[in-house]
Design a protein around this motif. Sequence first.
Motif, PDB file in Angstrom:
ATOM      1  N   SER A 165      -0.658 -56.973 -24.661  1.00 38.06           N
ATOM      2  CA  SER A 165      -0.735 -56.409 -26.005  1.00 38.06           C
ATOM      3  C   SER A 165      -1.201 -54.958 -25.888  1.00 38.06           C
ATOM      4  N   CYS A 166      -0.379 -54.036 -26.384  1.00 36.48           N
ATOM      5  CA  CYS A 166      -0.596 -52.608 -26.137  1.00 36.48           C
ATOM      6  C   CYS A 166      -1.078 -51.880 -27.385  1.00 36.48           C
ATOM      7  N   GLU A 167      -2.097 -51.048 -27.219  1.00 35.98           N
ATOM      8  CA  GLU A 167      -2.638 -50.265 -28.323  1.00 35.98           C
ATOM      9  C   GLU A 167      -1.874 -48.950 -28.489  1.00 35.98           C
ATOM     10  N   GLU A 168      -1.274 -48.779 -29.651  1.00 35.38           N
ATOM     11  CA  GLU A 168      -0.591 -47.519 -29.969  1.00 35.38           C
ATOM     12  C   GLU A 168      -1.600 -46.563 -30.604  1.00 35.38           C
ATOM     13  N   ALA A 169      -2.464 -46.019 -29.756  1.00 32.51           N
ATOM     14  CA  ALA A 169      -3.525 -45.119 -30.191  1.00 32.51           C
ATOM     15  C   ALA A 169      -3.847 -44.183 -29.040  1.00 32.51           C
ATOM     16  N   ASP A 170      -4.320 -42.995 -29.365  1.00 26.25           N
ATOM     17  CA  ASP A 170      -4.708 -42.059 -28.319  1.00 26.25           C
ATOM     18  C   ASP A 170      -5.743 -42.717 -27.410  1.00 26.25           C
ATOM     19  N   LEU A 171      -5.501 -42.656 -26.115  1.00 21.22           N
ATOM     20  CA  LEU A 171      -6.350 -43.312 -25.119  1.00 21.22           C
ATOM     21  C   LEU A 171      -6.424 -44.830 -25.340  1.00 21.22           C
ATOM     22  N   GLY A 172      -5.318 -45.390 -25.811  1.00 19.64           N
ATOM     23  CA  GLY A 172      -5.251 -46.831 -26.023  1.00 19.64           C
ATOM     24  C   GLY A 172      -5.188 -47.603 -24.715  1.00 19.64           C
ATOM     25  N   TYR A 173      -5.534 -48.876 -24.805  1.00 19.87           N
ATOM     26  CA  TYR A 173      -5.556 -49.767 -23.644  1.00 19.87           C
ATOM     27  C   TYR A 173      -4.417 -50.787 -23.718  1.00 19.87           C
ATOM     28  N   VAL A 174      -4.188 -51.435 -22.578  1.00 19.43           N
ATOM     29  CA  VAL A 174      -3.393 -52.656 -22.511  1.00 19.43           C
ATOM     30  C   VAL A 174      -4.359 -53.826 -22.363  1.00 19.43           C
ATOM     31  N   TYR A 175      -4.141 -54.871 -23.149  1.00 18.15           N
ATOM     32  CA  TYR A 175      -4.941 -56.103 -23.054  1.00 18.15           C
ATOM     33  C   TYR A 175      -4.041 -57.231 -22.568  1.00 18.15           C
ATOM     34  N   GLU A 176      -4.510 -57.959 -21.563  1.00 15.38           N
ATOM     35  CA  GLU A 176      -3.784 -59.131 -21.109  1.00 15.38           C
ATOM     36  C   GLU A 176      -4.314 -60.345 -21.864  1.00 15.38           C
ATOM     37  N   THR A 177      -3.423 -61.017 -22.582  1.00 17.98           N
ATOM     38  CA  THR A 177      -3.825 -62.135 -23.431  1.00 17.98           C
ATOM     39  C   THR A 177      -3.136 -63.413 -22.966  1.00 17.98           C
ATOM     40  N   TYR A 178      -3.639 -64.541 -23.508  1.00 14.19           N
ATOM     41  CA  TYR A 178      -3.210 -65.855 -23.029  1.00 14.19           C
ATOM     42  C   TYR A 178      -2.607 -66.643 -24.189  1.00 14.19           C
ATOM     43  N   PRO A 179      -1.266 -66.707 -24.259  1.00 13.86           N
ATOM     44  CA  PRO A 179      -0.576 -67.298 -25.409  1.00 13.86           C
ATOM     45  C   PRO A 179      -0.937 -68.743 -25.711  1.00 13.86           C
ATOM     46  N   LEU A 180      -1.332 -69.503 -24.708  1.00 13.83           N
ATOM     47  CA  LEU A 180      -1.651 -70.910 -24.949  1.00 13.83           C
ATOM     48  C   LEU A 180      -3.055 -71.104 -25.485  1.00 13.83           C
ATOM     49  N   GLY A 181      -3.838 -70.022 -25.556  1.00 19.12           N
ATOM     50  CA  GLY A 181      -5.186 -70.099 -26.084  1.00 19.12           C
ATOM     51  C   GLY A 181      -6.183 -70.604 -25.057  1.00 19.12           C
ATOM     52  N   GLY A 182      -7.458 -70.567 -25.437  1.00 12.94           N
ATOM     53  CA  GLY A 182      -8.500 -71.109 -24.587  1.00 12.94           C
ATOM     54  C   GLY A 182      -9.027 -70.179 -23.525  1.00 12.94           C
ATOM     55  N   THR A 183      -8.439 -68.992 -23.380  1.00 13.32           N
ATOM     56  CA  THR A 183      -8.893 -68.008 -22.391  1.00 13.32           C
ATOM     57  C   THR A 183      -9.046 -66.666 -23.073  1.00 13.32           C
ATOM     58  N   ALA A 184     -10.156 -66.009 -22.854  1.00 14.21           N
ATOM     59  CA  ALA A 184     -10.410 -64.725 -23.506  1.00 14.21           C
ATOM     60  C   ALA A 184      -9.499 -63.646 -22.946  1.00 14.21           C
ATOM     61  N   ALA A 185      -9.028 -62.764 -23.825  1.00 13.28           N
ATOM     62  CA  ALA A 185      -8.201 -61.632 -23.414  1.00 13.28           C
ATOM     63  C   ALA A 185      -9.008 -60.692 -22.516  1.00 13.28           C
ATOM     64  N   VAL A 186      -8.284 -59.964 -21.646  1.00 12.58           N
ATOM     65  CA  VAL A 186      -8.928 -59.064 -20.685  1.00 12.58           C
ATOM     66  C   VAL A 186      -8.326 -57.663 -20.817  1.00 12.58           C
ATOM     67  N   ARG A 187      -9.175 -56.660 -20.941  1.00 13.76           N
ATOM     68  CA  ARG A 187      -8.703 -55.278 -20.985  1.00 13.76           C
ATOM     69  C   ARG A 187      -8.302 -54.836 -19.582  1.00 13.76           C
ATOM     70  N   ARG A 188      -7.176 -54.116 -19.464  1.00 14.36           N
ATOM     71  CA  ARG A 188      -6.651 -53.697 -18.171  1.00 14.36           C
ATOM     72  C   ARG A 188      -6.583 -52.167 -18.081  1.00 14.36           C
ATOM     73  N   PRO A 189      -7.718 -51.495 -17.856  1.00 11.86           N
ATOM     74  CA  PRO A 189      -7.734 -50.028 -17.832  1.00 11.86           C
ATOM     75  C   PRO A 189      -6.932 -49.418 -16.694  1.00 11.86           C
ATOM     76  N   ALA A 190      -6.709 -50.154 -15.615  1.00 13.37           N
ATOM     77  CA  ALA A 190      -5.933 -49.596 -14.506  1.00 13.37           C
ATOM     78  C   ALA A 190      -4.496 -49.285 -14.916  1.00 13.37           C
ATOM     79  N   MET A 191      -4.020 -49.894 -16.006  1.00  9.96           N
ATOM     80  CA  MET A 191      -2.666 -49.650 -16.482  1.00  9.96           C
ATOM     81  C   MET A 191      -2.552 -48.366 -17.295  1.00  9.96           C
ATOM     82  N   GLY A 192      -3.647 -47.625 -17.383  1.00 11.41           N
ATOM     83  CA  GLY A 192      -3.611 -46.320 -18.013  1.00 11.41           C
ATOM     84  C   GLY A 192      -4.069 -46.349 -19.458  1.00 11.41           C
ATOM     85  N   ARG A 193      -4.644 -45.219 -19.874  1.00  8.73           N
ATOM     86  CA  ARG A 193      -5.048 -45.042 -21.266  1.00  8.73           C
ATOM     87  C   ARG A 193      -4.174 -43.951 -21.876  1.00  8.73           C
ATOM     88  N   PHE A 194      -3.302 -44.368 -22.775  1.00  2.24           N
ATOM     89  CA  PHE A 194      -2.439 -43.428 -23.499  1.00  2.24           C
ATOM     90  C   PHE A 194      -1.917 -44.131 -24.743  1.00  2.24           C
TER      91      PHE A 194
END
Length: 382
Positions: A140-169
Amino acid sequence: MDRRTVLRATVIGAGTAAFSGSLWSAAFAAPAQPGPSPYGGLRAADANGVQLPAGFTSRIVARSRQAVAGYTWHDAPDGGACFVTGAGWVYVSNSEISATGGASALRFNADGSIASAYRILANTNRNCAGGATPWGTWLSCEEADLGYVYETYPLGGTAAVRRPAMGRFTHEAAAADPDRRVIYLTEDETNGCFYRFRPTTWGNLSAGTLEVLVAGSATSGPVSWAPVPDPDGSPTRTRSQVSGAKRFNGGEGCYYADGVCWFTTKGDNRVWAYDAVNQRIDLAYDDSLVTGTAPLTGVDNITGSGSGDLFVAEDGGNMEINIITPAGVVAPFIRLSGQSGSEITGPAFSPDGTRLYFSSQRGTSGSSSGGITYEVRGPFRS
């Protein structure tokens, strides 16, 4: 303007076409042009305000701020994807809301009935598009200046994780390429770039190298990749760190299949094809090169079907999803009536390819609280 196409009959290895499988296996000499749809023309709008070809039907599966399976569906539904779960499937959808965005999921039973709905990401910023991974997560990608990519889990039960290595833009969409073990990323800026993230370990997005596409000013030709020195993007934004980085006017949707990453730019109404095998880009569609009236404008989210057809959603335009066939024909496939203040978002096929999900971000009201999420069923080409 260079009208050469990426859809060449290049052969690699032991007789394997560079664009293997059915996707765009037939070359054509120029970007797609209007023509008759393989599904025929659109009928009058149905009870849901959806115009479809003969043999197809629509239903509304969720509305913003209304309960679906006991869960209140989010505002401004945007990018989406489908995932297999047991005998059924899950459709995930982003929420393009400032500060309180995120993503939600609809879980379907094998017969298509809705089993449940729930939140998989909360309180993030303008979650616009994104992309599915081969290991079953949703980026899930943030369309915002210095936005992040978050890795989420469609089946639920696991907290989403921010992935800063994928760049902030100003992130838009993502598409995984399991063959080269990279993830392509678009940037929604008028002078944005096209990126790829190379994880240190495939399947683990916590570390890796962010690269930007480097090329000349031509619309077609060979390209290369260069590392982004500072993926954090501060104080110098990622798009301004590498000399020669190719500029794209408003990067939007992104979809990978059979050696090609297709991505769109809304500022110039183009669909681009990155040939990952031969490392070159070309135009698959450009409304300024259309003979007559362009059927596809407001080019935005993109997905594909098993037949090799591309499905491109409009932000504005005629509120359509257009098909682009491997033969280079572009034509309307879906049109929404009475929703000129909205945009079509999140097109994604169910795992078996018989259902297409998408949303109207602002619906008939023109407000983010009026979003509508649809399902279309019918005889899709396989």
